[in-house]
Scaffold this motif. Structure first.
Motif, mmCIF file in Angstrom:
data_model
loop_
_atom_site.group_PDB
_atom_site.id
_atom_site.type_symbol
_atom_site.label_atom_id
_atom_site.label_comp_id
_atom_site.label_asym_id
_atom_site.label_seq_id
_atom_site.Cartn_x
_atom_site.Cartn_y
_atom_site.Cartn_z
ATOM 1 N N UNK A 144 -1.760 -1.534 8.366
ATOM 2 C CA UNK A 144 -1.379 -0.169 7.985
ATOM 3 C C UNK A 144 -2.461 0.831 8.340
ATOM 4 N N UNK A 145 -3.712 0.379 8.197
ATOM 5 C CA UNK A 145 -4.819 1.314 8.333
ATOM 6 C C UNK A 145 -4.927 1.892 9.735
ATOM 7 N N UNK A 190 -9.138 -7.418 -5.647
ATOM 8 C CA UNK A 190 -7.944 -6.705 -5.202
ATOM 9 C C UNK A 190 -7.873 -5.313 -5.823
ATOM 10 N N UNK A 191 -8.314 -5.190 -7.092
ATOM 11 C CA UNK A 191 -8.258 -3.870 -7.745
ATOM 12 C C UNK A 191 -9.188 -2.878 -7.065
ATOM 13 N N UNK A 192 -10.377 -3.374 -6.684
ATOM 14 C CA UNK A 192 -11.325 -2.500 -5.993
ATOM 15 C C UNK A 192 -10.728 -2.042 -4.667
ATOM 16 N N UNK A 242 -2.896 -10.395 2.089
ATOM 17 C CA UNK A 242 -2.698 -8.987 1.744
ATOM 18 C C UNK A 242 -3.649 -8.094 2.534
ATOM 19 N N UNK A 243 -4.889 -8.569 2.683
ATOM 20 C CA UNK A 243 -5.864 -7.759 3.436
ATOM 21 C C UNK A 243 -5.423 -7.663 4.897
ATOM 22 N N UNK A 278 -7.486 2.277 -1.533
ATOM 23 C CA UNK A 278 -6.330 2.439 -0.664
ATOM 24 C C UNK A 278 -6.254 1.448 0.474
ATOM 25 N N UNK A 279 -7.012 0.348 0.379
ATOM 26 C CA UNK A 279 -7.018 -0.597 1.500
ATOM 27 C C UNK A 279 -5.852 -1.580 1.429
#
Lengths: 281, 284
Positions: B283-284, B253-255, B276-277, B260-261
């Motif tokens: 959003x993307x 998750x940090x990566x 979450x992804x 900004x993903x």
């Protein structure tokens, strides 16, 4: 890992500790033989002086050594009692007569000699284990047994078996602690009941310990096999055994002591006749 | 059924020249229903701490009270050990009896229960760890597979009906599937068995801690760094400073957040990160 003291090695770094284990082994073996040749208190007196010198040089506290003799107190008392009760030797001189007991001079002397013999017999090897680690002992033994390789005794294999055994003692002792704790957690009771009940209570410890030693042995065998272990014939060692200046000194002093002991026993020197010195015998 | 530990300290060989301090002034409380993980680097005092809980290690200084039993002075070890069940590392190495049934019955028998009660408990315990009682009861524990052996060993502790279950690295030496199976088993024991109220687990695997526990006690060199919820603990680099890894999900998750993903990076389970992804994707 928890430290486990094997035997009773007591490190002080003294000259005796630094002696080559082979010297110490040889002297100890010869010492035991020597004890059997002694049948006078003068002889034991000489051995006592030699041992005291060793103890002083080794810097091991005397109380520590005496403590290790606790185990033989029973044996000592038992042997002396037996000699006192069932004596069949020279009954010419009565020293003391009391109730149904009669004590003879030779009987008391024999008792004292037997007690001395036992005492010194234990003290010598005790000094060896106090000043030599088990690993040094195996190294020394292996080196001394080398000549047996000539008659095809696999000394190198015996040596590696011995060192692996030593290596496994701490691991198995740790494992035992773990198993005891696990069975205690299941309310196993090792402390109460009669001797049979207690022996039976050991089963939940012994069986897991047995299976785990077999498992460990098998794993080690596989690991050695996979690294192409064939035999240990040409193994080199990290700590080579070396004689120092003190080794010959000790050997010579010991030989001198042995010589005197033999002389006291067999009286073979032509120019001094021991039998004329009545007090020695 | 709570555990209160106050200012607990423990030193190995207090007489030795070089003292080895295993625990220093540890205070901790565990409540009913907790799933507590005790984490820390090797040699941080985790095992010493848990062996105190059922009286295997005597309290040297400090105080422990387990469900009203004060472990400082004299106490009824049998009563305590029937309340606090302890599953050691590699518990399958402690099996010894001729049959599975006899091995599982060892604990209840030592508690002095009558035969009928023992039989009921053994059957319940073997079934609770997901094994078929009829099929397995007469087998020798040594002819089972590694995973089955571990289950039987856990059943041996469950059969004593402890209220607190303590496990020392229950998943050590298992493959990923085996690890997950055992963790699901522990969770189901806690949720379905009425008797097991609290679980305390030593773990090196932060993925397990993140997924299953509600409280984490972090130890370092015998001292308690703190007690956290997994979300608090994995928020920053505290665990890494103590020589442990962050959970895989948090690292991933940090990566992803750095690129900004996704927006949130403290995600403790695979389900959370997937959700979450999916959200971030929109959003993307």
């Amino acid at each position: 890992m928890r430290e486990i003291s094997l035997g009773q090695y007591y490190p002080t770094g003294s000259l005796i500790h630094k002696l080559d284990p082979r010297t110490k082994l040889l002297i100890t073996i010869a010492y035991i033989v020597m004890i059997f040749f002694i049948d006078t208190f003068v002889g034991f007196g000489l051995v006592f002086i030699g041992l005291m010198a060793t103890v002083l040089i080794s810097k091991i506290p005397v109380t520590k050594i005496l403590k290790s003799l606790k185990a033989i107190i029973f044996l000592l008392v038992f042997t002396v009692l037996m000699t006192l009760l069932f004596y069949g030797g020279d009954k010419s001189e009565v020293v003391l007569s009391w109730w149904i007991f009669t004590f003879y001079k030779q009987q008391l002397i024999d008792c004292g000699l037997i007690a001395c013999r036992l005492f010194f017999m234990v003290l010598g090897p005790t000094m060896l284990t106090f000043t030599t680690t088990p690993v040094q002992l195996t190294d020394g033994m292996q080196s001394l047994l080398k000549p047996l390789a000539l008659i095809k005794v696999p000394v190198h294999l015996l040596a590696i078996i011995m060192s692996i055994t030593l290596r496994f003692i701490p691991s198995l002792s740790e494992e035992t602690d773990k198993i005891i704790n696990a069975q205690k957690s299941r309310c196993a009771d090792f402390e109460s009941g009669n001797i049979f009940k207690r022996a039976k209570a050991m089963i939940p410890i012994l069986i897991p310990l047995l299976t785990s030693s077999i498992r460990r042995a098998e794993e080690l065998a596989c690991a050695m096999d996979s690294r192409c272990f064939k035999d240990a014939k040409n193994r080199t060692r990290m700590n080579k055994l070396k004689f120092g200046w003190f080794d010959p000194v000790c050997l010579i002093l010991f030989c001198a002591l042995f010589f005197v002991v033999l002389w006291l026993k067999f009286n073979f020197l032509p120019f001094v006749d021991l039998t004329s010195l009545g007090w020695i015998v | 059924m709570s555990i209160e530990i106050q200012n607990l300290s423990y030193t190995y060989d207090p007489k030795a020249k070089f003292k080895k301090i295993a625990l220093k002034d540890v205070s901790l409380s565990v409540e009913d229903g907790d799933f507590l993980a005790i984490v820390g680097h090797t040699g941080s005092g985790k095992s010493t701490l848990v062996t105190h809980l059922n009286g295997l290690t005597k309290v040297q200084s400090g105080k422990i009270i387990v469900d009203g039993i004060d472990l400082t002075g004299k106490f009824d070890a049998k009563k305590l050990r029937s309340k606090v069940g302890m599953v050691f590392q590699y518990p399958e190495y402690q099996l010894f009896a001729e049959t599975v049934q006899l091995d599982v019955a060892f604990g209840p028998k030592n508690l002095g229960l009558d035969e009928e009660e023992i039989n009921v408990r053994v059957k319940d315990a073997i079934e609770a760890v997901g094994l078929d009682f009829e099929q397995i009861k007469d087998k020798s524990p040594f002819e089972l597979s590694g995973g089955q052996m571990r289950r039987v060993a856990i059943a041996g502790v469950i059969a004593m009906r402890p209220e607190i279950l303590v496990l020392d690295e229950p998943t050590a030496g298992l493959d990923p599937k085996g690890k997950r199976d055992i963790m699901e088993l522990v969770l189901s024991l806690k949720n379905t068995l009425k008797t097991v109220k609290t679980v305390i687990m030593i773990s090196h695997n932060m993925d397990e801690v993140a997924r299953y526990c509600n409280k984490v006690a972090l130890l370092k060199d015998g001292e308690l760094v703190g007690v956290y919820t997994p979300a608090q603990l994995f928020e920053d680099d505290t665990v890494e400073k103590c020589g442990l890894k962050l959970p895989t999900t948090v690292r991933l998750a940090r990566v992803l957040k750095a690129r900004g993903l996704i927006e949130n990076d403290c995600l403790l389970t695979e389900e959370e990160i997937v959700a979450e992804i999916a959200k971030g994707g929109r959003h993307a």
